[in-house]
Design an enzyme around this catalytic site. Sequence first.
Site, PDB file in Angstrom:
ATOM      1  CE  LYS A 288       7.048   6.803  11.145  1.00 38.10           C
ATOM      2  NZ  LYS A 288       7.558   5.764  10.211  1.00 38.10           N
TER       3      LYS A 288
ATOM      4  CB  SER B 256      -0.876  -0.027   1.270  1.00 38.28           C
ATOM      5  OG  SER B 256      -1.612   1.172   1.423  1.00 38.28           O
ATOM      6  N   GLY B 257       0.280   2.357  -0.373  1.00 36.04           N
ATOM      7  CA  GLY B 257       0.838   3.694  -0.151  1.00 36.04           C
ATOM      8  C   GLY B 257       2.281   3.893  -0.585  1.00 36.04           C
ATOM      9  CB  ILE B 258       5.044   5.546   1.269  1.00 33.89           C
ATOM     10  CG1 ILE B 258       4.351   6.921   1.441  1.00 33.89           C
ATOM     11  CG2 ILE B 258       6.554   5.693   1.141  1.00 33.89           C
ATOM     12  CD1 ILE B 258       4.680   7.625   2.758  1.00 33.89           C
TER      13      ILE B 258
ATOM     14  CB  THR C 154      -0.964   6.680   2.092  1.00 32.15           C
ATOM     15  OG1 THR C 154      -0.948   6.866   3.512  1.00 32.15           O
ATOM     16  CG2 THR C 154       0.277   7.284   1.461  1.00 32.15           C
TER      17      THR C 154
ATOM     18  CG  ASP D 255       3.153  -9.016  12.279  1.00 31.36           C
ATOM     19  OD1 ASP D 255       3.751  -7.928  12.411  1.00 31.36           O
ATOM     20  OD2 ASP D 255       2.308  -9.434  13.103  1.00 31.36           O
ATOM     21  CB  VAL D 256       7.762  -5.676  10.500  1.00 30.71           C
ATOM     22  CG1 VAL D 256       7.794  -5.624   8.976  1.00 30.71           C
ATOM     23  CG2 VAL D 256       6.815  -4.632  11.087  1.00 30.71           C
TER      24      VAL D 256
ATOM     25  CE1 TYR E 179       3.380   7.196  12.358  1.00 32.08           C
ATOM     26  CE2 TYR E 179       4.016   9.509  12.472  1.00 32.08           C
ATOM     27  CZ  TYR E 179       3.835   8.345  11.735  1.00 32.08           C
ATOM     28  OH  TYR E 179       4.116   8.333  10.383  1.00 32.08           O
TER      29      TYR E 179
HETATM   30  P1  NAP Z   1      -0.215   2.652   4.324  1.00 32.17           P
HETATM   31  O1  NAP Z   1      -0.721   3.058   3.002  1.00 32.17           O
HETATM   32  O2  NAP Z   1      -1.166   2.312   5.402  1.00 32.17           O
HETATM   33  O3  NAP Z   1       0.832   1.455   4.111  1.00 32.17           O
HETATM   34  C1  NAP Z   1       1.439   0.808   5.193  1.00 32.17           C
HETATM   35  C2  NAP Z   1       1.521  -0.669   4.882  1.00 32.17           C
HETATM   36  O4  NAP Z   1       2.191  -1.324   5.983  1.00 32.17           O
HETATM   37  C3  NAP Z   1       0.149  -1.306   4.745  1.00 32.17           C
HETATM   38  O5  NAP Z   1       0.120  -2.190   3.645  1.00 32.17           O
HETATM   39  C4  NAP Z   1       0.015  -2.071   6.052  1.00 32.17           C
HETATM   40  O6  NAP Z   1      -0.840  -3.187   5.964  1.00 32.17           O
HETATM   41  C5  NAP Z   1       1.439  -2.486   6.292  1.00 32.17           C
HETATM   42  N1  NAP Z   1       1.656  -2.935   7.662  1.00 32.17           N
HETATM   43  C6  NAP Z   1       1.008  -2.529   8.776  1.00 32.17           C
HETATM   44  N2  NAP Z   1       1.444  -3.227   9.826  1.00 32.17           N
HETATM   45  C7  NAP Z   1       2.380  -4.088   9.372  1.00 32.17           C
HETATM   46  C8  NAP Z   1       3.165  -5.079   9.986  1.00 32.17           C
HETATM   47  N3  NAP Z   1       3.070  -5.344  11.295  1.00 32.17           N
HETATM   48  N4  NAP Z   1       4.020  -5.800   9.220  1.00 32.17           N
HETATM   49  C9  NAP Z   1       4.113  -5.576   7.892  1.00 32.17           C
HETATM   50  N5  NAP Z   1       3.374  -4.652   7.248  1.00 32.17           N
HETATM   51  C10 NAP Z   1       2.513  -3.908   7.984  1.00 32.17           C
HETATM   52  O7  NAP Z   1       0.702   3.814   4.954  1.00 32.17           O
HETATM   53  P2  NAP Z   1       1.777   4.806   4.312  1.00 32.17           P
HETATM   54  O8  NAP Z   1       1.269   6.178   4.500  1.00 32.17           O
HETATM   55  O9  NAP Z   1       2.202   4.355   2.997  1.00 32.17           O
HETATM   56  O10 NAP Z   1       2.964   4.635   5.370  1.00 32.17           O
HETATM   57  C11 NAP Z   1       4.202   4.031   5.060  1.00 32.17           C
HETATM   58  C12 NAP Z   1       5.247   4.593   6.001  1.00 32.17           C
HETATM   59  O11 NAP Z   1       5.374   5.995   5.808  1.00 32.17           O
HETATM   60  C13 NAP Z   1       4.923   4.412   7.488  1.00 32.17           C
HETATM   61  O12 NAP Z   1       6.114   4.083   8.195  1.00 32.17           O
HETATM   62  C14 NAP Z   1       4.441   5.780   7.905  1.00 32.17           C
HETATM   63  O13 NAP Z   1       4.623   6.025   9.270  1.00 32.17           O
HETATM   64  C15 NAP Z   1       5.325   6.647   7.055  1.00 32.17           C
HETATM   65  N6  NAP Z   1       4.854   8.008   6.859  1.00 32.17           N
HETATM   66  C16 NAP Z   1       3.671   8.250   6.235  1.00 32.17           C
HETATM   67  C17 NAP Z   1       3.247   9.562   6.058  1.00 32.17           C
HETATM   68  C18 NAP Z   1       1.952   9.893   5.384  1.00 32.17           C
HETATM   69  O14 NAP Z   1       1.537  11.066   5.434  1.00 32.17           O
HETATM   70  N7  NAP Z   1       1.288   8.948   4.746  1.00 32.17           N
HETATM   71  C19 NAP Z   1       4.032  10.621   6.538  1.00 32.17           C
HETATM   72  C20 NAP Z   1       5.234  10.333   7.167  1.00 32.17           C
HETATM   73  C21 NAP Z   1       5.647   9.033   7.315  1.00 32.17           C
HETATM   74  P3  NAP Z   1      -2.403  -2.981   6.422  1.00 32.17           P
HETATM   75  O15 NAP Z   1      -2.959  -1.944   5.518  1.00 32.17           O
HETATM   76  O16 NAP Z   1      -2.977  -4.338   6.258  1.00 32.17           O
HETATM   77  O17 NAP Z   1      -2.329  -2.525   7.846  1.00 32.17           O
END
Ligand code: NAP
Length: 256
Positions: A164, A17-19, A195, A64-65, A160
């Site tokens: 971070k 998903s997402g990033i 995301t 699962d990490v 959080y």
């Molecule tokens: P996302 O779209 O929710 O993607 C995160 C992915 O990680 C999802 O597929 C999720 O699966 C998976 N995940 C959750 N728990 C996990 C686990 N225990 N083991 C393995 N995979 C797991 O979120 P995102 O926004 O892309 O975030 C990615 C990273 O960027 C994160 O570290 C987040 O903190 C960081 N970040 C995001 C933003 C932002 O604005 N989006 C800003 C700064 C930093 P499920 O969907 O099934 O839970």
Amino acid sequence: MPALLKNHIAVITGAGSGIGRAIAVGYAHEGAQVLVLDINGETAAKTAADIRAGSGKAQHFTLDVTDRAACRATAAKVATEVGQVSILVNNAGINRRNAFTADPDAVVKDWQDIMAINLNGVFNVTHAFLGALRATKGRIVNIASIQSFMHVRTPNSPAYTSAKHGVLGFTRALAAELGKDGVRVNAIGPGLIETPLNAQVRANNPELVKIFLDHTPLGRAGKPEDIAGPAIFLASDLSAYVTGTIVMADGGYRTI
Ligand code: NAP
């Protein structure tokens, strides 16, 4: 055909998903063999299938990490079935925004879950792939956040923000220790990126979105693809003399 990551095997956690997904697609476009890891096997499989449909090289693993033994088992399986990993992106993460003064049960659960995934998960996966990364003089890219530096302007859960900050500290500590092995360790600090992680906040909390955008010189939220470029840079030889740092991809958020 661009090929900044040719001959590399790249593991990306949370790439369903997402990033993480955008980074996986970007790495495959640059010639890497991409290993898509996610707790959600279906989304991981879809990312890998989409990459293959675009003529890239990808396969998926459900992981699962937070499960340290499973991280080790996956690293062993990858070594046997695929080869030595030379790029690791620690991206998997969750977010919940309860204040420390919210319902105590919720606050405790947030702390446990967020630390387990966002910080301990980074440790678990990095430790599991350490042998391969040292053998290949590899590159580690940790997804940090603007919350690696701040909390007040953009209220978030203390868990959080702490996790971070920890990811940035871990990045610096590993860069210092592993530099002699030729392993580079850097982080990326995304701002608000659209995301599924923050879909509810964006839908229900326009005040918070306004705070973000009012402090973003580029005047827009980011897209997952906005993180792929910095991630390619940090994984490729373009950044051969870069380690222990954080590349902010936040539209300039911290400047105003
Ligand atoms: P996302 O779209 O929710 O993607 C995160 C992915 O990680 C999802 O597929 C999720 O699966 C998976 N995940 C959750 N728990 C996990 C686990 N225990 N083991 C393995 N995979 C797991 O979120 P995102 O926004 O892309 O975030 C990615 C990273 O960027 C994160 O570290 C987040 O903190 C960081 N970040 C995001 C933003 C932002 O604005 N989006 C800003 C700064 C930093 P499920 O969907 O099934 O839970």
